[in-house]
Design an enzyme around this catalytic site. Structure first.
Site, PDB file in Angstrom:
ATOM      1  N   HIS A  39      -8.827  20.381  -7.011  1.00 23.10           N
ATOM      2  CA  HIS A  39     -10.099  19.678  -7.075  1.00 23.10           C
ATOM      3  C   HIS A  39     -11.069  20.264  -6.048  1.00 23.10           C
ATOM      4  CE1 HIS A  39      -8.460  16.140  -9.385  1.00 23.10           C
ATOM      5  NE2 HIS A  39      -7.354  16.690  -8.940  1.00 23.10           N
ATOM      6  N   HIS A 273     -14.130  18.044 -11.120  1.00 31.23           N
ATOM      7  CA  HIS A 273     -13.090  17.149 -10.638  1.00 31.23           C
ATOM      8  C   HIS A 273     -11.720  17.778 -10.575  1.00 31.23           C
ATOM      9  CE1 HIS A 273     -11.918  13.259  -9.244  1.00 31.23           C
ATOM     10  NE2 HIS A 273     -13.118  12.797  -9.461  1.00 31.23           N
ATOM     11  N   GLU A 420       1.046  -8.504  -3.471  1.00 29.78           N
ATOM     12  CA  GLU A 420       2.278  -7.737  -3.319  1.00 29.78           C
ATOM     13  C   GLU A 420       2.008  -6.251  -3.146  1.00 29.78           C
ATOM     14  OE1 GLU A 420       1.602  -9.653  -5.942  1.00 29.78           O
ATOM     15  OE2 GLU A 420       2.839 -11.434  -5.643  1.00 29.78           O
ATOM     16  N   HIS A 482       9.544 -15.093 -14.427  1.00 32.28           N
ATOM     17  CA  HIS A 482       9.969 -15.020 -13.033  1.00 32.28           C
ATOM     18  C   HIS A 482      11.382 -14.482 -12.871  1.00 32.28           C
ATOM     19  CE1 HIS A 482       6.280 -17.138 -12.452  1.00 32.28           C
ATOM     20  NE2 HIS A 482       6.492 -17.363 -11.180  1.00 32.28           N
TER      21      HIS A 482
END
Lengths: 677, 677
Positions: A39, A273, A420, A482
């Site tokens: 880049h 980029h 988290e 969960h």
């Protein structure tokens, strides 16, 4: 040095500073071009900002990248790695021009994205967007913790800053939002981030996908926000000084920049980029910025001399700090001792005697609860042990009683909030201090939220500890969202991550011993919500055998085993019950407990053969999770009792029944196996 | 009905509306208490808001939860599931009071967190925080897309709203930040979120970890922001109407609320988060709010009658819409036909003939590039095919030429920005429309960023397609941060996720056929950056065999095989070269290509035995990723050439050499294996 290379910068037009900056810029351009990969746009864009930071602001010693009180530089926009390599070479780190020329090649010190441990001066591995941003927050938290703990009037032993160049990716990725909110909440005045507001991403102009008011958003997070022209050297320097002056807030300096600055055809274009400019455009750009077209990798002698002043400057600064440190040792010998201790290899003898002992007669204990007791027991002996939970401390048992709250007080309990992913990266940043043993807790299923940060901890070899509780359907009523199913397998697949699932409270103690002693990578502790009986270690093998990863917990008493039951964690007591019944029925059965695959894989072939002898084909593995991977130990003739679907909402005991984790089922399958192989 | 149950609400004090609200509140309280598990605090807190939404604002038909133009309600704070179940029961969905009493029990329709497909009226599975928030954004994008495509003057066929109750977790999780920024960017006026600003999380007061100015932050995202008292029914209704009136921005209504509202001892306390109130506190709360203490699950008759008016109201609204639809069909028969088609089971015959054909003589093609060609070929025939990339479209080849930009124009190309996690949830939300086939692209390694959303797609059984390119170290110079190692194993471990790694361009076509035809779960396409030769299907087996998951690509010509080479993706051509050389050396070798484990596992035992006969122990698996799991097919006597570390930065071809993915290495290991088993 060729005669061409000896040319000084006064042989061609422009200010001396602009020549210094263009030296950075074109080292990056030429390296990307030579590699034909990388880049160029970002280094070209940010050379001015980097120049100000590295020549006027930052305190660092190129000859000692480990100096403890150095400022930290995080290239969160890791794709611009050549910018950093150019700076490291120019300022005198142990990185040669030949390494720059070997950019992105096998075994070079200049890989595609900055890698911690590979290149001197690279503070953290970056590339996956948002990680550098959030890791920097962890570094800043480490600095604040150490400063709170050790600084004394007239003894600013710790007062470094974290600087980072961040890009659109950092602004958009959720992990940065989490980290930014927490950084503002804590008020990390030592955090100074420069946002390269170039309005270009890989797909095109940022307004394809981004139109928020970034400054206003960070202001809402309680950051100081400034705007600056990314090519106004005075303005840049002033804004950074302003940021340094703001002690109670992190700072975001929004620098309006141009990707591929100076390229006649690629500036402000997404084309700059992920691909080299191309030979022709390189030449055009050099001409445009009045830079000699040849040779490539041109570094004017006076420019190099100028940059290399960083060596002397850095050594002086480190010497000043060393003098301070010597005086500190005399004034505060106990604190100095603690400081030294925190930076040494850990010495288990300092805390092993304080560990709790769990016995069968004390009754059943959840391994998460045992884990909490271990943490509490070792905390007084490990002043660098610091951590918390992503808002589940009461469930994860991660709170250290009597060790205070992190915020403002220098306490050791961090409230990460329901974040988290940022927690994962912050743990990395804290571990990178070299002084701290950071841990973080959440439910095992939510390890998914932080996987990219776990991966980087593993890649960097950082001693981070994850406290993952609620480790199976055994958690019960919360249901499938969960209940982890694939998480154990998925974590075991991560290279250099140690995953330990202890079978009872006493093994939890052993697991923590491993985790606290490990220095070359992260450890995930996999713990139950529900209570588990304490295994009778007089009857069965010792819990300390956990260190081998897998071991014979109970063996066939009368002959070689004809059947092996294999399991981990909460399923081990189940196997022991089945074992006793099978023994009564005259079957020569062995139980192998496998708390940690990674440790087992490190053992010798002989040990493997001893534990899982190849002559036994009747092998039944039992784990309340996805069976994926267990064939390694069961072989193709064995069987696995696992879960090949998502869980369900019901009391945990009922789920164990419904999903077949019962003594009866184990015995039935074991016998079928015996009769079929 | 007992006499007690027949009691009407006018027998005890308070306004009728407050009785309706308390009916919701105490159904939740009693259900959590009976289950002795769950979160009472949130339903108690949000009953007033829910009452206004469900009785005065939302358009829905309890007797037809599938009505296409219904408003969608997303309980992003999924831990408050009993709030939703109470509403569904009271308004007349197919959910009985007995189900409420079986809250969180095995096989009930009232699991711990709302589950799509389990309970009529539950629009999406929630619980993992932030997912509902971001999924709702996807639902809103689906609505906008369908409205842009199908609405005509005087024919507002699609004009539904997405309502959500969101909590502190949604505010803190990064996925919500990503989704909020994108929602503001697009200007989703159909999105109305109510934030329960209760200032309490599990660990304690939110100011432990959250002090940002949420309103200011969402304002920066281009949202309309309002503040309201969560117990002022008129204020709530007015703010929602205000939000509905703002057509060009999403709305956040910040409702100041009290967790466990009405509980004398637990209101505003973290204790009310994850545990029942306790019998005593339940009684105290009922007394405090002037609610009869017995019976539990008390629903006054007039309250129920009042709520059940939703049935009539809903049927009327659906009938109005059906009349509109009938008129629409006459006025716009072609559009109506397209609409019907989009809501039907997919018919591959409509697009299969347009698929590209790749032949060896056309030269090597990267599978990512082949994937782009497939997308382009089928797009005209699949008007519901919509997607994009997390800012990697040029690399993922996900852009549909000539199908416009999503934003404002109703085009089918979405710029998700550098927001993988939100992309994952948005794809889920779009799939939940039942009309769209959403796809999203990023690098395989960044699948880690979106795992929680992938998991929910798998759990809900949604037809979402992931385009994961840059699938191994073969991507080259970007280095270890960008090179997937454990991702393939980790994705294969997810239940109900189909992971397909085609070996060439033609198999990529077959992989897309599977993905586009699958309706009961997500599919991940694993594609190369680098070019791969097209396999000669005249010499080897047909690419269409991919549908069996694994197949004999090349067989031992003269006898039963003595050796099996097993591989996927870019390693298959390598195996074919090794095969040819081994044949020349007189070794009877077979090549088994395993593009999709999940499909292979669905085949019969006979087919498994045919492809991987148990009499062949010399099995060598080759995959440029973590070897974890491959023992399933190699057995314990076989061997795996994989990667047990992280990658490195260098050109891809060199990495294949360095990491042992060469014909020579395969032949060497194959021969060693042959001589050892």
């Amino acid at each position: 040095m060729t005669s061409e290379k000896k040319r000084k910068s006064n042989e061609f037009p422009g200010s001396f500073e602009s020549k210094c900056i263009n030296t950075i810029r074109f080292l990056a351009v030429d390296a990307v071009q030579k590699a034909n990969s990388g880049h160029p746009g970002m280094p070209m864009e940010a050379s001015d900002l980097a120049y100000v930071l590295w020549s006027k602001i930052m305190r660092y010693n190129p000859k000692n990248p480990q100096w403890l009180n150095r400022d930290r530089f995080v290239l969160s926009a890791g794709h611009g790695s050549m910018l950093l390599y150019a700076l490291l070479y120019l300022t005198g780190y142990n990185l040669t021009l030949d390494e720059i020329k070997a950019f992105r090649q096998w075994n070079s010190k200049t890989p595609g994205h900055p890698e911690y441990g590979c290149t001197p001066g690279v503070e953290t591995t970056t590339g996956p967007l948002g990680q550098g941003f959030a890791t920097g927050v962890g570094m800043a938290m480490a600095e604040r913790f150490l400063a709170n703990r050790f600084n004394r009037p007239d003894f600013p032993l710790v007062d470094y800053f974290i600087f980072s160049l961040v890009s659109d990716g950092d602004i958009m990725e959720g992990i940065s939002s989490e980290a930014a909110s927490l950084a503002g909440h804590i008020g990390l005045g030592n955090l100074i981030y420069i946002y390269l507001d170039n309005r270009i991403t890989i797909e095109g102009p940022t307004d394809f996908a981004l139109s928020e008011d970034v400054g206003r958003r960070f202001d809402a997070y309680n950051w100081q926000v400034q705007h600056v022209n990314g090519y106004d050297l005075t303005g840049i320097e002033e804004s950074i000084q302003q940021a340094k002056g703001e002690k109670s807030k992190p700072s975001l300096i929004i620098a309006r920049t141009n990707i591929a600055y100076g390229s006649p055809n690629k500036q402000d274009s997404a084309d700059a980029h992920g691909a080299p400019l191309g030979e022709e455009e390189v030449a055009l750009t050099k001409r445009h910025l009045q830079w000699p077209e040849t040779p490539a990798f041109f570094v004017p002698e006076d420019v190099l001399l100028h940059f290399r002043q960083a060596e002397k400057r850095g050594q002086e600064r480190e010497n000043e700090w060393l003098s301070l440190w010597e005086a500190y040792k005399k004034s505060y010998p106990e604190l100095a001792h603690e400081w030294e201790n925190m930076h040494k290899e850990p010495d288990p003898s300092q805390w092993e005697n304080s560990l709790p002992l769990f016995k069968p007669e004390d009754g059943a204990v959840a391994t998460r609860s045992a884990s909490g007791k271990v943490l509490q027991a070792v905390a007084p002996h490990l002043p660098g042990l610091i951590g918390g939970s992503a808002d589940l401390a009461p469930s994860n048992n991660t709170f250290l009683k009597n060790f205070g709250e992190f915020k403002n007080t220098g306490g050791r309990n961090i409230h990460f909030g329901i974040r988290e992913h940022a927690m994962g990266a912050i743990l990395n940043g804290m571990a990178l201090s070299g002084a701290l043993i950071p841990y973080g807790g959440t439910f095992l299923v939510f390890s998914d939220y932080m996987r990219p940060a776990i991966r980087l901890a593993a890649m960097m070899g950082l001693p981070v500890i994850y406290v993952f509780t609620h480790d199976s359907i055994g958690l019960g009523e919360d249901g499938p969202t969960h209940q982890p199913i694939e998480q154990l397998s998925s974590l075991r697949a991560v290279p250099n991550l140690m995953v330990i699932r202890p079978a009872d409270a006493q093994e939890t103690v052993e697991a923590w011993k491993i985790a606290l002693s490990r220095r070359d990578g992260p450890t995930a502790l996999i713990l139950t919500r529900q209570k588990l009986p304490i295994i009778d270690r007089d009857r069965y093998a010792k819990a300390s055998e956990l260190r081998r990863g897998a071991y014979i917990l109970a063996d066939a008493p009368e002959s070689k085993p004809e059947l092996i039951l294999i399991g981990t964690g909460s399923e081990v007591p189940l196997l022991l019950s089945a074992y006793e019944q099978l023994l009564d029925q005259g079957i020569q059965v062995r139980v192998v407990n496998v708390p940690c695959w990674e440790l087992f894989e490190m053992q010798s072939h002989e040990y493997h053969e001893k534990v899982l002898p190849s002559y036994v084909n009747a092998r039944l593995a039992v784990e309340a999770g996805c069976p994926y991977g267990w064939e390694r130990y069961t072989g193709t003739q064995g069987k696995i009792i696992g879960i090949e679907r998502f869980g369900a909402s019901a009391p945990g005991e009922e789920l164990f029944q419904q999903f077949g984790f019962t003594v009866e089922h184990v015995i039935k399958d074991a016998k079928e196996l015996l009769s079929s192989v």
